[in-house]
Write a protein that holds these residues in place. Structure first.
Motif, mmCIF file in Angstrom:
data_model
loop_
_atom_site.group_PDB
_atom_site.id
_atom_site.type_symbol
_atom_site.label_atom_id
_atom_site.label_comp_id
_atom_site.label_asym_id
_atom_site.label_seq_id
_atom_site.Cartn_x
_atom_site.Cartn_y
_atom_site.Cartn_z
ATOM 1 N N ALA A 317 0.833 -1.207 0.000
ATOM 2 C CA ALA A 317 0.000 0.000 0.000
ATOM 3 C C ALA A 317 0.864 1.252 0.000
ATOM 4 O O ALA A 317 1.932 1.293 0.623
ATOM 5 C CB ALA A 317 -0.914 0.007 1.229
ATOM 6 N N ILE A 318 0.418 2.256 -0.726
ATOM 7 C CA ILE A 318 1.125 3.542 -0.738
ATOM 8 C C ILE A 318 0.831 4.259 0.574
ATOM 9 O O ILE A 318 -0.331 4.375 0.973
ATOM 10 C CB ILE A 318 0.660 4.407 -1.928
ATOM 11 C CG1 ILE A 318 0.921 3.673 -3.249
ATOM 12 C CG2 ILE A 318 1.359 5.757 -1.929
ATOM 13 C CD1 ILE A 318 0.312 4.359 -4.455
ATOM 14 N N PRO A 319 1.831 4.756 1.285
ATOM 15 C CA PRO A 319 1.583 5.453 2.554
ATOM 16 C C PRO A 319 0.627 6.631 2.371
ATOM 17 O O PRO A 319 0.683 7.346 1.371
ATOM 18 C CB PRO A 319 2.989 5.938 2.974
ATOM 19 C CG PRO A 319 3.925 4.990 2.298
ATOM 20 C CD PRO A 319 3.264 4.631 0.993
ATOM 21 N N ARG A 332 8.169 9.907 -5.731
ATOM 22 C CA ARG A 332 8.090 8.449 -5.761
ATOM 23 C C ARG A 332 7.527 7.955 -4.444
ATOM 24 O O ARG A 332 7.706 8.576 -3.399
ATOM 25 C CB ARG A 332 9.484 7.818 -5.975
ATOM 26 C CG ARG A 332 10.117 8.162 -7.321
ATOM 27 C CD ARG A 332 11.339 7.297 -7.550
ATOM 28 N NE ARG A 332 11.944 7.573 -8.836
ATOM 29 C CZ ARG A 332 13.011 8.343 -9.001
ATOM 30 N NH1 ARG A 332 13.551 8.928 -7.967
ATOM 31 N NH2 ARG A 332 13.517 8.538 -10.200
ATOM 32 N N GLY A 333 6.856 6.820 -4.502
ATOM 33 C CA GLY A 333 6.250 6.278 -3.290
ATOM 34 C C GLY A 333 7.262 5.691 -2.329
ATOM 35 O O GLY A 333 7.213 5.912 -1.134
ATOM 36 N N THR A 334 8.237 4.902 -2.865
ATOM 37 C CA THR A 334 9.252 4.278 -2.015
ATOM 38 C C THR A 334 10.560 4.271 -2.780
ATOM 39 O O THR A 334 10.663 4.767 -3.909
ATOM 40 C CB THR A 334 8.863 2.830 -1.661
ATOM 41 O OG1 THR A 334 8.884 2.049 -2.857
ATOM 42 C CG2 THR A 334 7.488 2.765 -1.026
ATOM 43 N N ALA A 335 11.567 3.656 -2.187
ATOM 44 C CA ALA A 335 12.879 3.581 -2.838
ATOM 45 C C ALA A 335 13.020 2.332 -3.698
ATOM 46 O O ALA A 335 14.041 2.137 -4.349
ATOM 47 C CB ALA A 335 13.986 3.588 -1.771
ATOM 48 N N GLN A 336 12.009 1.459 -3.724
ATOM 49 C CA GLN A 336 12.127 0.221 -4.488
ATOM 50 C C GLN A 336 11.918 0.480 -5.987
ATOM 51 O O GLN A 336 11.476 1.535 -6.407
ATOM 52 C CB GLN A 336 11.105 -0.800 -3.986
ATOM 53 C CG GLN A 336 9.663 -0.474 -4.374
ATOM 54 C CD GLN A 336 8.676 -1.459 -3.798
ATOM 55 O OE1 GLN A 336 8.376 -1.445 -2.626
ATOM 56 N NE2 GLN A 336 8.163 -2.324 -4.653
ATOM 57 N N GLY A 337 12.224 -0.527 -6.775
ATOM 58 C CA GLY A 337 11.966 -0.439 -8.213
ATOM 59 C C GLY A 337 12.967 0.390 -8.973
ATOM 60 O O GLY A 337 12.658 0.914 -10.033
ATOM 61 N N SER A 338 14.189 0.532 -8.484
ATOM 62 C CA SER A 338 15.156 1.414 -9.145
ATOM 63 C C SER A 338 15.588 0.901 -10.508
ATOM 64 O O SER A 338 16.096 1.657 -11.323
ATOM 65 C CB SER A 338 16.395 1.581 -8.244
ATOM 66 O OG SER A 338 16.978 0.315 -7.967
ATOM 67 N N THR A 364 -6.359 4.602 -5.529
ATOM 68 C CA THR A 364 -6.759 3.997 -4.267
ATOM 69 C C THR A 364 -5.722 2.945 -3.922
ATOM 70 O O THR A 364 -5.218 2.243 -4.817
ATOM 71 C CB THR A 364 -8.150 3.349 -4.345
ATOM 72 O OG1 THR A 364 -8.136 2.333 -5.379
ATOM 73 C CG2 THR A 364 -9.209 4.384 -4.678
ATOM 74 N N SER A 365 -5.414 2.831 -2.620
ATOM 75 C CA SER A 365 -4.357 1.898 -2.237
ATOM 76 C C SER A 365 -4.576 1.431 -0.813
ATOM 77 O O SER A 365 -4.787 2.243 0.094
ATOM 78 C CB SER A 365 -2.983 2.573 -2.363
ATOM 79 O OG SER A 365 -1.936 1.660 -2.096
ATOM 80 N N CYS A 366 -4.572 0.103 -0.624
ATOM 81 C CA CYS A 366 -4.635 -0.463 0.721
ATOM 82 C C CYS A 366 -3.945 -1.821 0.699
ATOM 83 O O CYS A 366 -3.740 -2.423 -0.368
ATOM 84 C CB CYS A 366 -6.080 -0.584 1.206
ATOM 85 S SG CYS A 366 -7.086 -1.728 0.264
#
Length: 380
Positions: A317-319, A332-338, A364-366
């Motif tokens: 889930a996106i914070p 960006r949502g997180t540091a992953q997927g570089s 929407t994200s959960c």
């Protein structure tokens, strides 16, 4: 006035002859000056004043009483028996009594009034000081605002220059990247070893990724510096466009499981290339942040007067704190997927493309349902 009322009055009362001789005084008058009633009767009123008060009585007070017959709130300093000064407000009125002229005097203490006036004066000084401080603060704020405006103008010029440079460089990179991709495609047609084929595949994927990044940069600078992103709408079969885009994305992202669902029937009036770009950016985002062990689902929906596409993944889930600014550039949502993400413009470009089509994008994200990006279009 009845004797009991005269004696019990809250103010000092006195009756004098025309020459100022005290004929009658009340208890308050005696109390204030420290003399008995008997001691006061026979004294002249002016003799109970300070030197300045006596001069004022002779030059102003007595003549005013004779000429006008009354005085109101005249401030005088009287002397107590022990010598300390007592400030009073004097009111006087002339009247005739048994073929003689007498003066009825009423004296009021000024202690509370003086205190009030001092407080009023202090409040005025404080207000003036606050006004002066406010004026100084406003001048400082005005100067700071002018400096901020100047700094903002400089920053705007620098940002414009930087974005123009990004646009120029991005445009100039298209040709060499196209040459690299054509060369890798040509080399892959011949007999190659497994290692060479693998390297050529990496080259093709990297050039494809670089081209997507350049396309995003060009669209970004067009939206920010130019006249906005341009589109060319035309009637199209939305389901067919999405199906073709998903097929191409399966080649670009072989590690992902891509599924397409079509809902509803009818044609839309959109820019087909831009719709494919939207799908490409959303799928790339899902590949970067989603759970690649589960499918990424692309859905196209057609309704009356509207079209909709959505991309769903089962990633984390996106914070909540990031959702509000998720479609801003360089976010960006997180540091992953570089390994697969671009320069952080993909979702911004999606929003801009939705807007120029008269639509919008939402997310929407959960944790239980995953993340879904939905783009709506107003289609005639």
């Amino acid at each position: 006035m009845p004797a009991d009322v005269f004696d019990s009055a809250a103010c000092a009362l006195a009756v004098t002859a025309q020459d100022g001789t005290l004929l009658k005084v009340n208890a308050r008058f005696s109390e204030w000056l420290g003399f008995s009633t008997a001691e006061l009767c026979g004294k002249r009123f002016q003799d109970l004043l300070t030197m300045g008060g006596r001069i004022f009585h002779q030059t102003h007070l007595a003549p005013m009483l004779r000429m006008h017959g009354s005085i109101t709130e005249v401030k005088l300093d009287m002397l107590h028996r022990d010598g300390h000064k007592l400030t009073v407000l004097l009111n006087g009125n002339q009247r005739e009594q048994a073929d003689a002229v007498v003066y009825d005097l009423a004296l009021f203490g000024t202690t509370d009034r003086d205190k009030y006036e001092r407080e009023l004066l202090n409040a005025r000084h404080l207000a003036e000081a606050l006004l002066q401080e406010k004026t100084a603060t406003e001048l400082a704020l005005k100067q700071a605002q002018a400096e901020l405006n100047e700094a903002y103008a400089i920053a705007q010029r620098r940002a414009l220059f930087a974005e123009q440079m990004v646009a120029i460089v991005s445009h100039d990179l298209k040709n060499p990247l196209t040459a690299i991709r054509m060369a890798s495609d040509f080399l892959s047609r011949g007999q190659r070893s497994a290692k060479e084929q693998q390297l050529l595949g990496h080259i093709g994927q990297s050039s494809e990724r670089a081209q997507r990044m350049i396309a995003d940069l060009l669209d970004f600078t067009q939206a920010r510096v130019g006249q906005g992103i341009s589109i060319k709408v035309a009637p199209l079969d939305l389901h067919a466009v999405i199906h073709r885009a998903v097929d191409e994305l399966r080649v670009a992202f072989p590690e992902a499981i891509l599924e397409h669902r079509a809902e509803g029937h009818g044609d839309a009036c959109l820019d087909g290339d831009r719709v494919q770009q939207i799908i490409g950016n959303l799928v790339a985002n899902s590949v970067a942040y989603g759970d690649l062990r589960r499918p990424i689902t692309v859905t196209s929906r057609l309704g009356v007067g509207a079209a909709e596409i959505s991309v769903h993944n089962h990633g984390q889930a996106i914070p909540e704190a990031l959702l509000a600014g998720l479609f801003e550039p360089m976010t960006r949502g997180t540091a992953q997927g570089s390994d697969v993400r671009s320069v952080g413009l993909g979702l911004y470009i999606v929003r801009e493309l939705a807007k120029v089509h008269g639509g919008d994008v939402a997310v929407t994200s959960c944790a239980s349902e995953g993340t879904t990006f939905t783009v709506t279009f107003q289609s005639p």
